[in-house]
Design a protein around this motif. Structure first.
Motif, mmCIF file in Angstrom:
data_model
loop_
_atom_site.group_PDB
_atom_site.id
_atom_site.type_symbol
_atom_site.label_atom_id
_atom_site.label_comp_id
_atom_site.label_asym_id
_atom_site.label_seq_id
_atom_site.Cartn_x
_atom_site.Cartn_y
_atom_site.Cartn_z
ATOM 1 N N THR A 435 87.822 64.685 26.476
ATOM 2 C CA THR A 435 87.803 63.250 26.660
ATOM 3 C C THR A 435 89.227 62.712 26.595
ATOM 4 N N SER A 436 89.364 61.398 26.586
ATOM 5 C CA SER A 436 90.662 60.749 26.539
ATOM 6 C C SER A 436 91.068 60.441 25.105
ATOM 7 N N VAL A 437 92.360 60.117 24.939
ATOM 8 C CA VAL A 437 92.850 59.599 23.669
ATOM 9 C C VAL A 437 92.333 58.174 23.460
ATOM 10 N N THR A 438 92.477 57.337 24.493
ATOM 11 C CA THR A 438 92.019 55.944 24.384
ATOM 12 C C THR A 438 91.375 55.412 25.658
ATOM 13 N N SER A 439 91.658 55.986 26.796
ATOM 14 C CA SER A 439 91.231 55.399 28.070
ATOM 15 C C SER A 439 89.722 55.195 28.117
ATOM 16 N N ALA A 440 89.316 54.040 28.611
ATOM 17 C CA ALA A 440 87.922 53.612 28.725
ATOM 18 C C ALA A 440 87.339 53.093 27.411
ATOM 19 N N GLY A 441 88.186 52.826 26.430
ATOM 20 C CA GLY A 441 87.700 52.193 25.208
ATOM 21 C C GLY A 441 86.870 53.124 24.349
ATOM 22 N N ASN A 442 86.010 52.555 23.520
ATOM 23 C CA ASN A 442 85.298 53.349 22.523
ATOM 24 C C ASN A 442 84.308 54.341 23.121
ATOM 25 N N GLY A 443 83.622 53.960 24.174
ATOM 26 C CA GLY A 443 82.614 54.828 24.751
ATOM 27 C C GLY A 443 81.368 54.929 23.895
ATOM 28 N N LEU A 444 80.474 55.830 24.297
ATOM 29 C CA LEU A 444 79.211 56.083 23.603
ATOM 30 C C LEU A 444 79.000 57.585 23.497
ATOM 31 N N ASP A 445 78.215 57.996 22.526
ATOM 32 C CA ASP A 445 77.878 59.417 22.454
ATOM 33 C C ASP A 445 77.089 59.847 23.690
ATOM 34 N N GLU A 446 76.199 58.992 24.129
ATOM 35 C CA GLU A 446 75.377 59.313 25.292
ATOM 36 C C GLU A 446 75.114 58.035 26.076
ATOM 37 N N TYR A 447 75.137 58.153 27.406
ATOM 38 C CA TYR A 447 74.894 57.010 28.277
ATOM 39 C C TYR A 447 73.480 57.083 28.848
ATOM 40 N N PRO A 448 72.976 55.983 29.390
ATOM 41 C CA PRO A 448 71.597 55.992 29.900
ATOM 42 C C PRO A 448 71.328 57.058 30.962
ATOM 43 N N ASN A 449 72.365 57.426 31.744
ATOM 44 C CA ASN A 449 72.146 58.412 32.806
ATOM 45 C C ASN A 449 72.604 59.811 32.425
ATOM 46 N N THR A 450 72.962 60.018 31.157
ATOM 47 C CA THR A 450 73.480 61.323 30.759
ATOM 48 C C THR A 450 72.490 62.442 31.042
ATOM 49 N N GLN A 451 71.266 62.283 30.600
ATOM 50 C CA GLN A 451 70.284 63.345 30.786
ATOM 51 C C GLN A 451 69.935 63.561 32.244
ATOM 52 N N ILE A 452 69.963 62.483 33.031
ATOM 53 C CA ILE A 452 69.722 62.626 34.470
ATOM 54 C C ILE A 452 70.778 63.541 35.083
ATOM 55 N N LEU A 453 72.041 63.264 34.771
ATOM 56 C CA LEU A 453 73.117 64.083 35.312
ATOM 57 C C LEU A 453 73.031 65.527 34.817
ATOM 58 N N MET A 454 72.693 65.716 33.563
ATOM 59 C CA MET A 454 72.579 67.076 33.022
ATOM 60 C C MET A 454 71.449 67.842 33.703
ATOM 61 N N ASN A 455 70.329 67.166 33.942
ATOM 62 C CA ASN A 455 69.196 67.818 34.592
ATOM 63 C C ASN A 455 69.513 68.197 36.032
ATOM 64 N N GLU A 456 70.298 67.353 36.701
ATOM 65 C CA GLU A 456 70.616 67.620 38.099
ATOM 66 C C GLU A 456 71.775 68.599 38.258
ATOM 67 N N ASN A 457 72.430 68.921 37.162
ATOM 68 C CA ASN A 457 73.538 69.885 37.167
ATOM 69 C C ASN A 457 73.295 70.887 36.044
ATOM 70 N N PRO A 458 72.350 71.815 36.210
ATOM 71 C CA PRO A 458 71.927 72.679 35.106
ATOM 72 C C PRO A 458 73.020 73.592 34.555
ATOM 73 N N HIS A 459 74.093 73.802 35.297
ATOM 74 C CA HIS A 459 75.200 74.614 34.778
ATOM 75 C C HIS A 459 76.048 73.834 33.783
ATOM 76 N N VAL A 460 75.834 72.511 33.689
ATOM 77 C CA VAL A 460 76.524 71.680 32.715
ATOM 78 C C VAL A 460 75.716 71.688 31.419
ATOM 79 N N LYS A 461 76.357 71.984 30.306
ATOM 80 C CA LYS A 461 75.643 72.234 29.052
ATOM 81 C C LYS A 461 75.910 71.193 27.960
ATOM 82 N N PHE A 462 76.935 70.348 28.129
ATOM 83 C CA PHE A 462 77.289 69.445 27.032
ATOM 84 C C PHE A 462 77.990 68.209 27.560
#
Length: 514
Positions: A435-462
């Motif tokens: 991730t970044s040092v500061t870019s994009a502000g605080n962020g979130l642990d998980e976003y609403p579309n995180t699981q969608i993206l993970m499911n559509e890219n099964p080689h991505v694990k984290f």
């Protein structure tokens, strides 16, 4: 007394109160009245088995508009010392280097003939003023597999977006080596609602880039991280201009090659780089390898200077599956010379691990939610043949390859296929995205579309969307990986926590839960 604890004390001053206590190699040409010229701190970098680069840049006013840091219009003699101990009772080297106005009063001391796999301490003196103490290391000698590498890496430090607390947390780990994977500064002008106010407007010339680097270096958390361990660096787009590609800028003004040359000059002046990386106008050879005994080779790549223009649109962005240009066999992200150099490095590597430090997403990633496909033409998905040549080399030479990536302002980890277009293709490497040092502000642990993206890219694990860095411990048996995250950077001094941890084993390019 200066102790290792003093490296973490006292904010910007970092606990420095003692004099050098030795006679300098030679006196300054004339007395130079200086007031706190070490506000940008100290740094080291580019460790080899017998050497390292020591760096500082003098500045009495880091945010001076002309980029010269409030320094006088003349050269200043800077004395330096290297010692085995933090109290400087066992001095092994000392000397004097001129800090010239032409180089913004920066100093690069390129040392050789040191002991392999050793810890050293260093400091500088200008006039009657002392710098803080820095800690550095040489790498183990070739053939040594018993000395692990504690490597931390991060990217994307936008001064306006938050506090540099991730630098402090990284320094507290006391790593052996810190890798910065691009966007050390942001060239942008002022935000409407910044967390912190930066000096100067958009970086368009040498004075602007020097000023932006100086403000970053003067930050106390940045000073702490640079003083604690040697650094190795590569740039990305914001170190020069957003989304530049080869000789083509995002915006046509000012004249880009002149702007690029001045950005390169400021980059060199402000980084602990070797003379081999000194720019020649608008060209700077940044790709190189750092060897850590026989445990690891860290190959640092330049994915900006030699790339072909973005596929299909000519601009960076997301393209659909109908963008066939990204598959053209002659397209390259690294340029042919850098590709050939990296192929030879992998072919002749004798290390257990080959780490590829680079800037943009490597493994294939469908960024579209649900129906349809969307691929970034700025990352390696825009240069499929170039990626396939590299994955084929990793596979053919049977290398234990781990790709270290920055750019996307969030933590990711996944498995790289030899050919992502083939559903049956085997994994040949692992990718760790910081991730970044500061870019994009605080962020979130998980976003609403995180699981969608993970499911559509099964080689991505984290995935984790907070700010922070990645901490690794690498030896001949395994590579331990911890994704370190902070809950906030819009306020200072947030603690770091481990948001994900994995183990990678030689011969098995998989992410195993720790």
């Amino acid at each position: 007394m200066i102790t290792r604890r003093s490296l973490f004390a006292g904010g910007a001053s970092l606990g420095i109160s003692a004099a050098l206590g030795v006679t300098p190699v030679r006196a300054a040409a004339r007395p130079v009245p200086l007031s706190d010229p070490f506000q940008l701190g100290v740094a080291s970098g580019e460790p080899t088995q017998d050497g390292v680069v020591l760096w500082t840049r003098l500045a009495m006013n880091p945010i001076a508009a002309d980029g010269f840091g409030g320094m006088p219009d003349r050269a200043v003699d800077v004395h330096w010392q290297l010692a085995k101990d933090e109290n400087f009772r066992q001095i092994v080297r000392q000397g004097t280097e001129p800090a010239s106005r032409e180089s913004a009063h920066s100093v690069h001391v390129e040392l050789e003939g040191l002991t392999a796999g050793a810890e050293y301490f260093y400091r500088f003196k200008a006039g009657s003023e002392l710098s803080e103490v820095g800690r550095t290391l040489t790498s183990p000698a070739p053939g040594i597999r018993t000395r692990p590498l504690n490597l931390s890496f991060t990217s994307c430090a936008d001064y306006q977006a938050g506090w540099f607390t991730p630098y402090r947390r990284m320094a507290e780990d006391q790593p052996d080596l810190i890798a910065f994977l691009g966007d050390y500064i942001y060239e942008y002008g002022d935000y409407k609602y910044p967390v912190r106010d930066q000096a100067g407007g958009e970086c368009l010339d040498l004075a602007g880039y020097r000023l932006r680097h100086a403000q970053h270096k003067a930050d106390p958390e940045s000073r702490l991280a640079h003083a604690i361990a040697p650094w190795v660096v590569v740039w990305d787009d914001h170190d020069i201009e957003n989304a530049w590609a080869g000789d083509v800028p995002e915006q046509p003004d000012p004249p880009f090659l002149k702007r690029r040359a001045e950005a390169f000059q400021a980059y060199y002046e402000n980084m602990p780089l070797r003379r081999a990386q000194k720019p020649d106008g608008a060209a700077l050879k940044l790709h190189r390898s750092i060897r850590w005994g026989d445990v690891a080779n860290l190959h640092l790549l330049d994915t900006r200077q030699y790339r072909d223009l973005y596929a299909c649109t000519g601009k960076s962005g997301t393209v659909g599956p109908d963008c066939l240009e990204r598959f053209e066999p002659n397209r390259t992200l690294l340029g042919r010379d850098q590709e050939a150099w990296l192929d030879q490095r992998l072919k002749t590597s004798e290390a257990t691990w080959d780490l590829l430090g680079q800037q943009v997403f490597f493994m294939e990633m469908d960024w579209a939610n649900g129906e349809g496909k969307g691929y970034s033409n700025e990352g390696w998905d825009g240069y499929v043949a170039s990626r396939n040549r590299l994955t084929a080399a990793i596979d053919t030479y049977k290398r234990n390859a781990v790709v270290l990536t920055g750019d996307v302002h969030s933590h990711w980890a996944g498995e790289v296929k030899r050919d992502h277009q083939d559903p049956e293709s085997k994994s040949v490497a692992v990718e760790l995205v910081t991730t970044s040092v500061t870019s994009a502000g605080n962020g979130l642990d998980e976003y609403p579309n995180t699981q969608i993206l993970m499911n559509e890219n099964p080689h991505v694990k984290f995935f984790n969307g907070r700010r922070g860095y990645v901490r690794t411990r690498i030896d001949q048996r395994e590579m331990k990986v911890e994704f370190r995250s902070l809950s906030r950077v819009t306020e200072p001094y947030a603690p770091a926590y481990t948001s994900g941890s994995f183990v990678i084993e030689p011969g098995s390019p998989k992410l195993n839960p720790a």
